[in-house]
Scaffold this active site. Structure first.
Site, PDB file in Angstrom:
ATOM      1  N   CYS A 110       5.224  -7.682  -0.985  1.00  0.00           N
ATOM      2  CA  CYS A 110       4.048  -7.895  -1.835  1.00  0.00           C
ATOM      3  C   CYS A 110       4.009  -6.812  -2.893  1.00  0.00           C
ATOM      4  CB  CYS A 110       2.781  -7.840  -0.980  1.00  0.00           C
ATOM      5  SG  CYS A 110       1.263  -8.167  -1.920  1.00  0.00           S
ATOM      6  N   CYS A 114      -1.444  -2.478  -1.355  1.00  0.00           N
ATOM      7  CA  CYS A 114      -2.644  -1.976  -0.654  1.00  0.00           C
ATOM      8  C   CYS A 114      -2.210  -0.902   0.350  1.00  0.00           C
ATOM      9  CB  CYS A 114      -3.360  -3.116   0.060  1.00  0.00           C
ATOM     10  SG  CYS A 114      -3.841  -4.428  -1.066  1.00  0.00           S
ATOM     11  N   CYS A 117      -1.728  -1.444   4.274  1.00  0.00           N
ATOM     12  CA  CYS A 117      -1.011  -2.671   4.649  1.00  0.00           C
ATOM     13  C   CYS A 117       0.491  -2.418   4.781  1.00  0.00           C
ATOM     14  CB  CYS A 117      -1.280  -3.727   3.581  1.00  0.00           C
ATOM     15  SG  CYS A 117      -0.295  -5.213   3.784  1.00  0.00           S
ATOM     16  N   GLY A 157       2.224 -11.109   1.391  1.00  0.00           N
ATOM     17  CA  GLY A 157       2.125 -11.511  -0.015  1.00  0.00           C
ATOM     18  C   GLY A 157       0.727 -11.840  -0.477  1.00  0.00           C
ATOM     19  N   GLU A 158       0.575 -11.816  -1.800  1.00  0.00           N
ATOM     20  CA  GLU A 158      -0.675 -12.213  -2.456  1.00  0.00           C
ATOM     21  C   GLU A 158      -0.480 -13.655  -2.915  1.00  0.00           C
ATOM     22  OE1 GLU A 158      -3.996 -11.242  -3.627  1.00  0.00           O
ATOM     23  OE2 GLU A 158      -3.668 -13.324  -4.241  1.00  0.00           O
ATOM     24  N   SER A 213     -10.308 -10.260   0.082  1.00  0.00           N
ATOM     25  CA  SER A 213     -10.195  -9.022   0.845  1.00  0.00           C
ATOM     26  C   SER A 213     -10.818  -7.917  -0.008  1.00  0.00           C
ATOM     27  CB  SER A 213      -8.706  -8.763   1.112  1.00  0.00           C
ATOM     28  OG  SER A 213      -8.545  -7.588   1.837  1.00  0.00           O
ATOM     29  N   ASN A 215     -12.970  -4.719   1.104  1.00  0.00           N
ATOM     30  CA  ASN A 215     -12.686  -3.414   1.732  1.00  0.00           C
ATOM     31  C   ASN A 215     -13.386  -2.201   1.116  1.00  0.00           C
ATOM     32  OD1 ASN A 215     -10.915  -4.865   3.415  1.00  0.00           O
ATOM     33  ND2 ASN A 215      -9.358  -4.750   1.834  1.00  0.00           N
ATOM     34  N   ASN A 289      -6.142  -1.675  12.241  1.00  0.00           N
ATOM     35  CA  ASN A 289      -5.183  -1.486  13.322  1.00  0.00           C
ATOM     36  C   ASN A 289      -4.123  -0.504  12.832  1.00  0.00           C
ATOM     37  OD1 ASN A 289      -3.287  -1.682  15.301  1.00  0.00           O
ATOM     38  ND2 ASN A 289      -2.855  -3.855  15.013  1.00  0.00           N
ATOM     39  N   CYS A 332      -4.259  -7.923  11.210  1.00  0.00           N
ATOM     40  CA  CYS A 332      -4.417  -7.926   9.768  1.00  0.00           C
ATOM     41  C   CYS A 332      -3.685  -6.751   9.101  1.00  0.00           C
ATOM     42  CB  CYS A 332      -5.907  -7.830   9.476  1.00  0.00           C
ATOM     43  SG  CYS A 332      -6.300  -8.109   7.787  1.00  0.00           S
TER      44      CYS A 332
HETATM   45  S1  SF4 Z   1      -3.181  -6.595   1.983  1.00  0.00           S
HETATM   46 FE1  SF4 Z   1      -2.355  -8.506   1.150  1.00  0.00          FE
HETATM   47  S2  SF4 Z   1      -2.378  -8.192  -1.091  1.00  0.00           S
HETATM   48 FE2  SF4 Z   1      -2.558  -6.161  -0.146  1.00  0.00          FE
HETATM   49  S3  SF4 Z   1      -0.445  -5.395  -0.016  1.00  0.00           S
HETATM   50 FE3  SF4 Z   1      -0.934  -6.411   1.953  1.00  0.00          FE
HETATM   51  S4  SF4 Z   1      -0.165  -8.486   1.716  1.00  0.00           S
HETATM   52 FE4  SF4 Z   1      -0.333  -7.611  -0.342  1.00  0.00          FE
END
Ligand code: SF4
Length: 347
Positions: A110, A114, A117, A157-158, A213, A215, A289, A332
């Site tokens: 991605c 973020c 992530c 991915g987005e 999302s 946050n 997490n 998540c």
């Molecule tokens: S949270 Fe979603 S948009 Fe953000 S880096 Fe992870 S996969 Fe990509």
């Protein structure tokens, strides 16, 4: 001919162009693949009568060359698909309250970056084709034998950064002659890709679900956690959400990953409520997490409940989502971890 990437109507057009056949044969082919999971469709009565046509179809029909490795825990299945070009993607099957949800990936890695992530840490490799996205549903249903009721684009991915292929995959999943998953059972989850939300609004599919999302409800913190906020700041995102066409009684789902001492204070809850004022939303709070990462810490169960209580006091409709499958990194923001362990295909 790419069956997994085409709606039944598109397949009929393609079969008409190639063989002079129409919707009758396309629907039969579609039924074999998507209703029965039978990719050696030549056994179907509609094809078995014509050996030469069947032979031609077998030569022309392209099916995704994916292999699967799976991990199980707590009723949750995380599976990785090894794609034809050697890249891998992950998907998660989550049974809950009599329904089963499949979380699909839309990209390999991605580019949104973020900070909390695992996928974001991988960087961006490429977008998936519609065929590769639909394959994940096929694999869950017919390779892993799970009934799939809901689809959420919350994997790697987005999705709105791969708009055309994601929307094509949604149309294929929805096709009643095939997988037949209602739009109201499909959720596109975005990190706040405003251009993509605007394009999605232009599709006029009011029953398709949208999740954002969020946050953080303050630009400084959100830009730090989610760099996309520098491109599409909160005010610009809210404007787009206000304009988003929802069906009657429809809501926008707001995802909030709770990070200890980062976004879990009383003031954070107040800011969130202020930001969401006037929007028809349901807030899903999920505890971060950590899964081995030391950058952020997960809040305690008491802190999570306290935060949800503050949101409820602010009159927000809040839902505490239980992270499941933590030890297999299926929670998540954790897809991608299996890939780091290596993948061993078995199908
Ligand atoms: S949270 Fe979603 S948009 Fe953000 S880096 Fe992870 S996969 Fe990509």
């Amino acid at each position: 001919m790419n069956v997994f990437g085409l709606t039944c109507k598109e397949l009929a057009d393609e079969m008409s162009r190639r063989y002079g056949k129409g919707i009758y044969h396309a629907a039969a082919l579609y039924r074999e693949v998507f209703k029965k999971g039978n990719t050696s469709f030549s056994e179907a009565p509609e094809f078995s009568r014509s050996i030469s046509f069947t032979r031609q179809l077998n030569e022309d029909v392209r099916l995704p060359s994916c292999r699967i490795t799976e991990k199980l825990e707590d009723g949750v299945t995380k599976f990785a698909s090894l794609l034809g070009d050697g890249h891998s993607i992950e998907s998660v099957i989550i049974p809950a309250q009599g329904r089963t949800t499949l979380c699909v990936s839309s990209q390999v890695g991605c580019r949104m970056g973020c900070r909390f992530c695992v996928t974001g840490g991988m960087g961006f490799l490429r977008s998936l084709t519609a065929e590769e996205i639909v394959w994940q549903v096929y694999a869950a249903r017919f390779v892993l034998n799970c009934r799939i009721d809901n689809i959420v684009f919350m994997g790697m991915g987005e999705p709105l950064d791969n708009f055309e292929n994601v929307m094509q995959a949604v149309l294929v999943m929805n096709d009643q002659r095939g997988l037949d998953i209602a739009f109201s059972h499909i959720t596109i989850s975005t990190s706040g890709h405003v251009d993509g939300i605007r394009r999605l609004a232009g599709f006029h599919l009011p029953r398709l679900r949208l999740a954002v999302s969020l946050n953080a409800a303050e630009d400084g913190l959100r830009s730090h956690l989610m760099p996309i906020n520098r491109r599409f700041p909160l005010a610009c995102l809210k404007k787009e959400l206000q304009a988003f066409p929802l069906g009657r009684g429809g809501v926008i789902f707001v995802e909030y990953v709770l990070l200890k001492a980062i976004n879990d204070s009383r003031d954070d809850a107040k800011r969130l409520a202020q930001y969401l004022e006037g929007l028809p939303v349901r807030v899903n709070v999920i505890a971060y997490n950590a899964g081995g990462s030391t950058t952020y810490a997960p809040p305690s169960p008491e802190e999570v409940l306290r935060f949800c209580g503050w949101l409820a006091e602010e009159k927000l409709f809040v839902c505490l989502r239980q992270p499941r499958g933590q030890s297999i990194m299926a929670a998540c923001g954790q897809l991608g971890a299996l890939l780091a362990e290596g993948i061993h295909g078995k199908v």
